[in-house]
Design a protein around this motif. Sequence first.
Motif, PDB file in Angstrom:
ATOM      1  N   ARG A  51       0.850  -1.182   0.000  1.00 42.66           N
ATOM      2  CA  ARG A  51       0.000   0.000   0.000  1.00 42.66           C
ATOM      3  C   ARG A  51       0.899   1.250   0.000  1.00 42.66           C
ATOM      4  NH1 ARG A  51      -5.127  -1.230   4.082  1.00 42.66           N
ATOM      5  NH2 ARG A  51      -5.919  -3.040   2.917  1.00 42.66           N
ATOM      6  N   VAL A  52       0.685   2.077  -1.001  1.00 45.61           N
ATOM      7  CA  VAL A  52       1.552   3.245  -1.194  1.00 45.61           C
ATOM      8  C   VAL A  52       0.688   4.479  -1.423  1.00 45.61           C
ATOM      9  CG1 VAL A  52       3.508   4.191  -2.482  1.00 45.61           C
ATOM     10  CG2 VAL A  52       3.217   1.700  -2.314  1.00 45.61           C
ATOM     11  N   ASP A  53       1.068   5.573  -0.769  1.00 45.26           N
ATOM     12  CA  ASP A  53       0.367   6.844  -0.965  1.00 45.26           C
ATOM     13  C   ASP A  53       0.651   7.389  -2.356  1.00 45.26           C
ATOM     14  OD1 ASP A  53       0.251  10.028  -0.718  1.00 45.26           O
ATOM     15  OD2 ASP A  53      -0.997   9.191   0.883  1.00 45.26           O
ATOM     16  N   GLN A  54      -0.322   8.090  -2.946  1.00 44.89           N
ATOM     17  CA  GLN A  54      -0.151   8.593  -4.312  1.00 44.89           C
ATOM     18  C   GLN A  54       1.000   9.595  -4.445  1.00 44.89           C
ATOM     19  OE1 GLN A  54      -3.644  10.703  -5.658  1.00 44.89           O
ATOM     20  NE2 GLN A  54      -3.188  12.500  -4.411  1.00 44.89           N
ATOM     21  N   ASP A  55       1.354  10.252  -3.324  1.00 49.14           N
ATOM     22  CA  ASP A  55       2.477  11.196  -3.370  1.00 49.14           C
ATOM     23  C   ASP A  55       3.808  10.491  -3.591  1.00 49.14           C
ATOM     24  OD1 ASP A  55       0.779  13.317  -3.015  1.00 49.14           O
ATOM     25  OD2 ASP A  55       1.060  13.424  -0.844  1.00 49.14           O
ATOM     26  N   GLU A  56       3.843   9.198  -3.367  1.00 52.03           N
ATOM     27  CA  GLU A  56       5.065   8.419  -3.560  1.00 52.03           C
ATOM     28  C   GLU A  56       4.991   7.555  -4.814  1.00 52.03           C
ATOM     29  OE1 GLU A  56       5.028   6.566   0.360  1.00 52.03           O
ATOM     30  OE2 GLU A  56       6.794   7.786   0.877  1.00 52.03           O
ATOM     31  N   LEU A  57       4.089   7.933  -5.711  1.00 57.42           N
ATOM     32  CA  LEU A  57       3.924   7.227  -6.976  1.00 57.42           C
ATOM     33  C   LEU A  57       4.044   8.205  -8.137  1.00 57.42           C
ATOM     34  CD1 LEU A  57       0.795   5.043  -6.055  1.00 57.42           C
ATOM     35  CD2 LEU A  57       3.180   4.260  -6.177  1.00 57.42           C
ATOM     36  N   GLU A  58       4.452   7.695  -9.279  1.00 56.56           N
ATOM     37  CA  GLU A  58       4.536   8.491 -10.495  1.00 56.56           C
ATOM     38  C   GLU A  58       3.768   7.818 -11.614  1.00 56.56           C
ATOM     39  OE1 GLU A  58       8.527   9.204 -11.722  1.00 56.56           O
ATOM     40  OE2 GLU A  58       8.900  10.758 -10.211  1.00 56.56           O
ATOM     41  N   THR A  59       3.250   8.633 -12.542  1.00 50.97           N
ATOM     42  CA  THR A  59       2.589   8.062 -13.715  1.00 50.97           C
ATOM     43  C   THR A  59       3.638   7.472 -14.654  1.00 50.97           C
ATOM     44  OG1 THR A  59       2.667  10.211 -14.830  1.00 50.97           O
ATOM     45  CG2 THR A  59       0.679   9.692 -13.582  1.00 50.97           C
ATOM     46  N   VAL A  60       3.214   6.510 -15.468  1.00 51.29           N
ATOM     47  CA  VAL A  60       4.102   5.845 -16.429  1.00 51.29           C
ATOM     48  C   VAL A  60       3.598   6.145 -17.835  1.00 51.29           C
ATOM     49  CG1 VAL A  60       4.927   3.613 -17.276  1.00 51.29           C
ATOM     50  CG2 VAL A  60       4.733   4.017 -14.809  1.00 51.29           C
ATOM     51  N   ILE A  61       4.509   6.547 -18.717  1.00 52.29           N
ATOM     52  CA  ILE A  61       4.162   6.846 -20.109  1.00 52.29           C
ATOM     53  C   ILE A  61       4.580   5.663 -20.982  1.00 52.29           C
ATOM     54  CG2 ILE A  61       4.393   8.486 -22.004  1.00 52.29           C
ATOM     55  CD1 ILE A  61       3.186   9.663 -19.460  1.00 52.29           C
ATOM     56  N   PRO A  62       3.648   5.076 -21.727  1.00 51.40           N
ATOM     57  CA  PRO A  62       3.990   3.916 -22.574  1.00 51.40           C
ATOM     58  C   PRO A  62       4.685   4.357 -23.864  1.00 51.40           C
ATOM     59  CG  PRO A  62       1.703   4.465 -22.889  1.00 51.40           C
ATOM     60  CD  PRO A  62       2.221   5.418 -21.834  1.00 51.40           C
ATOM     61  N   GLN A  63       4.988   3.404 -24.711  1.00 52.94           N
ATOM     62  CA  GLN A  63       5.545   3.715 -26.021  1.00 52.94           C
ATOM     63  C   GLN A  63       4.455   4.308 -26.927  1.00 52.94           C
ATOM     64  OE1 GLN A  63       7.275   0.094 -27.524  1.00 52.94           O
ATOM     65  NE2 GLN A  63       9.028   0.167 -26.126  1.00 52.94           N
ATOM     66  N   ILE A  64       4.896   4.953 -28.011  1.00 49.61           N
ATOM     67  CA  ILE A  64       3.942   5.532 -28.957  1.00 49.61           C
ATOM     68  C   ILE A  64       3.004   4.438 -29.465  1.00 49.61           C
ATOM     69  CG2 ILE A  64       3.676   6.783 -31.130  1.00 49.61           C
ATOM     70  CD1 ILE A  64       4.978   8.390 -28.908  1.00 49.61           C
ATOM     71  N   GLY A  65       1.725   4.690 -29.439  1.00 52.17           N
ATOM     72  CA  GLY A  65       0.722   3.713 -29.838  1.00 52.17           C
ATOM     73  C   GLY A  65       0.121   2.966 -28.669  1.00 52.17           C
ATOM     74  N   GLY A  66       0.731   3.140 -27.481  1.00 52.16           N
ATOM     75  CA  GLY A  66       0.217   2.457 -26.295  1.00 52.16           C
ATOM     76  C   GLY A  66      -1.062   3.092 -25.771  1.00 52.16           C
ATOM     77  N   LEU A  67      -1.734   2.355 -24.899  1.00 53.73           N
ATOM     78  CA  LEU A  67      -2.992   2.818 -24.324  1.00 53.73           C
ATOM     79  C   LEU A  67      -2.728   3.524 -22.999  1.00 53.73           C
ATOM     80  CD1 LEU A  67      -6.055   2.683 -24.958  1.00 53.73           C
ATOM     81  CD2 LEU A  67      -6.166   0.658 -23.478  1.00 53.73           C
ATOM     82  N   VAL A  68      -3.354   4.686 -22.816  1.00 50.15           N
ATOM     83  CA  VAL A  68      -3.213   5.451 -21.570  1.00 50.15           C
ATOM     84  C   VAL A  68      -4.595   5.813 -21.043  1.00 50.15           C
ATOM     85  CG1 VAL A  68      -0.989   6.437 -22.268  1.00 50.15           C
ATOM     86  CG2 VAL A  68      -3.098   7.695 -22.747  1.00 50.15           C
ATOM     87  N   ARG A  69      -4.608   6.226 -19.793  1.00 53.03           N
ATOM     88  CA  ARG A  69      -5.840   6.747 -19.193  1.00 53.03           C
ATOM     89  C   ARG A  69      -5.578   8.178 -18.737  1.00 53.03           C
ATOM     90  NH1 ARG A  69      -8.120   2.967 -14.949  1.00 53.03           N
ATOM     91  NH2 ARG A  69      -8.579   1.841 -16.889  1.00 53.03           N
TER      92      ARG A  69
END
Length: 313
Positions: free
Chosen positions: A246-264
Amino acid sequence: MCKSLSQSLPMSYTCPSSIRAGDLLKSEDERLPFARRIRRRSAGAMGKSELKAMANRAKAKGLQKLRWYCQMCEKQCRDENGFRCHCSSESHRRQMAVFGQAPGRAVERFSGEFLEAFLALLRHGHRGSRVAATVVYSELVADRRHVHMNSTRWATLTEFVELLGRQGLARVEHTPKGWPGSSARGAKDRSNRKDHWLSPGIVVKVMSKSLAEKGHHYYKHKGLVRRVIGRYVGEIEMLESKHVARVDQDELETVIPQIGGLVRVVNGAYRGSNARLLSVDMERFSARLRVEKGFYEGRVLEAVEYEDICKVA
């Protein structure tokens, strides 16, 4: 018989060449040009006190020095002597007594007025465009009745603009010149921008050093958000070890996929939409997306910030 004008003058008197003989019969006022006679008569009728008041009003039209401005009384003085006299006046003392009873309330009121005026200029004068914060500030202070920044809770313009970025009121980026640039966010973006962004099914990077100190090898490792607890804490399943933490959101980072990947889209106007990553702008830390499903299917989103999107598992 009447004598001629030349015979009535003493023999030693000589008329100046610039004055005609007929002018000697006119009064001093009549010899002045018409425009000067009008100004002279107006000055005589107006009086010195009214002329001085008019001159003072002309001087007060422009901006005066900041250190001679009293925000509590909204009084601008032209020099140090005038400011000293104002500070010793009874009206100023009454205002300062009111300020002393609740100084925090007064500062918050001035801060709110400054914020509202700055955002109004940003929305109406530079809506949707990228502009240096100093340009907007210069337009703001051009109004001599504006709230001065030294009366607010922000010490510098940089501190103020960084607050706009944190609260989602403007998109802020640091330019090579060092001053922040900003552009106004639309109403839809502001209404959908929250202080929490986690959602099940996205891939995040764990940046918690506290977990590393406890012996867990999760630091800078990626994991899948299984569920969200209380909006701000994610139950993360590590992709490699399959361990759950269990991790607080302040200690998490978003991940960027490769071009063509699916994101939210995890924050902002299209929050919750899944999209395809079309391209990235490395200099502006933003991405170009195309919404895959839902009400906005097929819509292309320009310049979406990295922190507002995250890879979908």
